[in-house]
Design a protein around this motif. Structure first.
Motif, mmCIF file in Angstrom:
data_model
loop_
_atom_site.group_PDB
_atom_site.id
_atom_site.type_symbol
_atom_site.label_atom_id
_atom_site.label_comp_id
_atom_site.label_asym_id
_atom_site.label_seq_id
_atom_site.Cartn_x
_atom_site.Cartn_y
_atom_site.Cartn_z
ATOM 1 N N SER A 57 89.087 57.453 -33.668
ATOM 2 C CA SER A 57 87.926 56.959 -34.409
ATOM 3 C C SER A 57 88.368 55.901 -35.413
ATOM 4 O O SER A 57 89.467 55.978 -35.972
ATOM 5 N N ASN A 58 87.490 54.918 -35.656
ATOM 6 C CA ASN A 58 87.856 53.880 -36.624
ATOM 7 C C ASN A 58 87.706 54.343 -38.065
ATOM 8 O O ASN A 58 87.895 53.567 -38.999
ATOM 9 N N ALA A 59 87.367 55.633 -38.241
ATOM 10 C CA ALA A 59 87.265 56.179 -39.596
ATOM 11 C C ALA A 59 88.612 56.698 -40.085
ATOM 12 O O ALA A 59 88.736 57.091 -41.250
ATOM 13 N N ILE A 60 89.620 56.728 -39.212
ATOM 14 C CA ILE A 60 90.926 57.277 -39.571
ATOM 15 C C ILE A 60 91.860 56.169 -40.029
ATOM 16 O O ILE A 60 92.060 55.174 -39.323
ATOM 17 N N GLY A 61 92.439 56.349 -41.207
ATOM 18 C CA GLY A 61 93.473 55.444 -41.695
ATOM 19 C C GLY A 61 93.014 53.998 -41.783
ATOM 20 O O GLY A 61 91.891 53.699 -42.207
ATOM 21 N N TRP A 150 101.718 57.121 -39.476
ATOM 22 C CA TRP A 150 102.242 55.827 -39.050
ATOM 23 C C TRP A 150 101.644 55.272 -37.766
ATOM 24 O O TRP A 150 101.546 54.047 -37.620
ATOM 25 N N MET A 151 101.259 56.099 -36.821
ATOM 26 C CA MET A 151 100.678 55.563 -35.598
ATOM 27 C C MET A 151 99.171 55.383 -35.731
ATOM 28 O O MET A 151 98.552 54.608 -34.986
ATOM 29 N N TYR A 152 98.558 56.095 -36.685
ATOM 30 C CA TYR A 152 97.155 55.898 -37.015
ATOM 31 C C TYR A 152 97.007 54.973 -38.233
ATOM 32 O O TYR A 152 95.960 54.390 -38.456
ATOM 33 N N ASN A 153 98.027 54.902 -39.023
ATOM 34 C CA ASN A 153 97.987 54.212 -40.309
ATOM 35 C C ASN A 153 99.320 53.492 -40.472
ATOM 36 O O ASN A 153 100.326 53.895 -39.901
#
Length: 366
Positions: A57-61, A150-153
């Motif tokens: 989801s684009n709501a993460i990080g 790190w992979m999401y943010n």
């Protein structure tokens, strides 16, 4: 059930499946005879993580911010060539992203998939090649929440991190010219990669050598005198692309990295101090490197606890990945067979508690 719990179950299932199959290749890793998983199992274990990252989801990080930046990139090769000179920092990441867009189109899912694939293959390659227990190393990467951090943010920085991580064989063989070239390449992805230029020399040699001890003492002093260190850092960063870092974290009321996280990431270094007799006896180049990297990681985290978690707390990721190679080695080397089994269960349990704490209480993801 949340995907953040399902990934832990998946790791357990694949690990048990691997143990039930005929033994794979037996090789000596870190001085001990181990069963090295074939690439099929190594990739199978991590594949769902890449899928999760690509479809998140684009709501993460920072996901939404990266989506906006990706969609705003030029739509033709000539426009991309003209655009790169106008980019003020991290031109390499812009170029990489632009090439992906021109080849694969506007789909951000494909974009995130390709970045996750680059990062994932680097992790798989190094942990499969050097870890005494590949499955534990990968479990630690997941349960430490590094894959979320790190992979999401922090995608741009982690891409630089994994490029350098994949160059671990060059560090071990002391091939300085190609290693420096890789670090400089990674610095075009994220400027913080330049930190590794002195570190790759500091971590050479035996574990707990004088260079690492001097660095550790310096970091302890920086932590103890955080206010003075902050003023010095502000002066050093002036006229660089990080010139506003200190004022930014002070304006955000950033009170440093959570001490729980500092303690968790310091475990490999602390345990290596207890087991340095065995480390010195084996004198394995991989373990020496991983020990010194873990010491640097713990020292940097300590500094970030007294200064900024948002900025300085992001730096140890360049070195903390090596702790996931060191930890399974130490458990089997320091303890007896029965004790090691108990310690592994204790380690798994405590990391799972930390994992739940982070995704539920700290981040509110579940």
């Amino acid at each position: 059930m949340s995907e953040f719990f399902l990934i832990i179950i998946w790791f357990a299932v694949v690990a048990m499946l691997y143990r039930s199959m005929p033994a794979a290749n037996f090789e000596y890793v870190c001085g001990m005879r181990v069963s090295r998983p074939k690439w099929f199992y190594a990739v199978l274990l991590f594949a769902p993580v890449v899928y999760m990252v690509a479809t998140r989801s684009n709501a993460i990080g920072d996901t939404y911010a990266y989506e906006v930046l990706y969609k705003a990139l030029p739509a033709t090769w000539s426009e991309l060539v003209a655009h790169i000179p106008t980019v003020t920092k991290d031109k390499g990441f812009t170029l990489l992203s632009g090439v992906v867009k021109l080849i694969f189109g506007d789909s951000t899912r494909i974009y995130f998939f390709i970045l996750a694939l680059i990062q994932g293959l680097a992790l798989i390659y190094v942990y499969r090649k050097y870890s005494y227990n590949y499955f534990i190393s990968m479990f630690l990467f997941i349960a430490s929440t590094d894959y979320l951090s790190w992979m999401y943010n922090g995608i741009r920085q982690f891409t630089a991190v994994t490029i350098i991580f994949a160059a671990t064989p060059l560090m071990l063989k002391k091939k300085w010219i190609p290693l420096v070239a890789v670090i400089l390449l990674a610095s075009t992805i994220h400027g913080s990669a330049l930190l590794m230029l002195p570190i790759v020399f500091i971590v050479q040699g035996k574990a707990w050598n004088g260079k690492t001890l001097v660095l550790t003492v310096a970091c302890v002093i920086a932590f103890a005198f955080a206010d003075q260190f902050t003023n010095v850092l502000d002066t050093l960063l002036s006229d660089t692309q990080y010139t506003n870092v200190v004022s930014d974290w002070q304006g955000m009321n950033d009170d440093g990295t959570n001490m729980i996280r500092v303690i968790v990431y310091s475990v490999p270094a602390l345990l290596s101090f207890i087991g340095r007799k065995w480390i010195d006896y084996d004198n394995d180049p991989v373990i020496n490197l991983c020990t010194n990297m873990s010491i640097v990681s713990a020292a940097l985290y300590l500094v970030s606890a007294g200064t900024s978690g948002v900025f300085l707390g992001r730096l140890p990721i360049f070195t903390s990945l090596y702790g996931y190679i060191l930890l399974p080695y130490l458990l089997d080397r320091i303890f007896t067979k029965d004790s090691a089994r108990v310690m592994k269960l204790l380690m798994i349990g405590t990391y799972l508690v930390f994992y739940y704490y982070q995704i539920h209480f700290a981040w509110g993801l579940v």
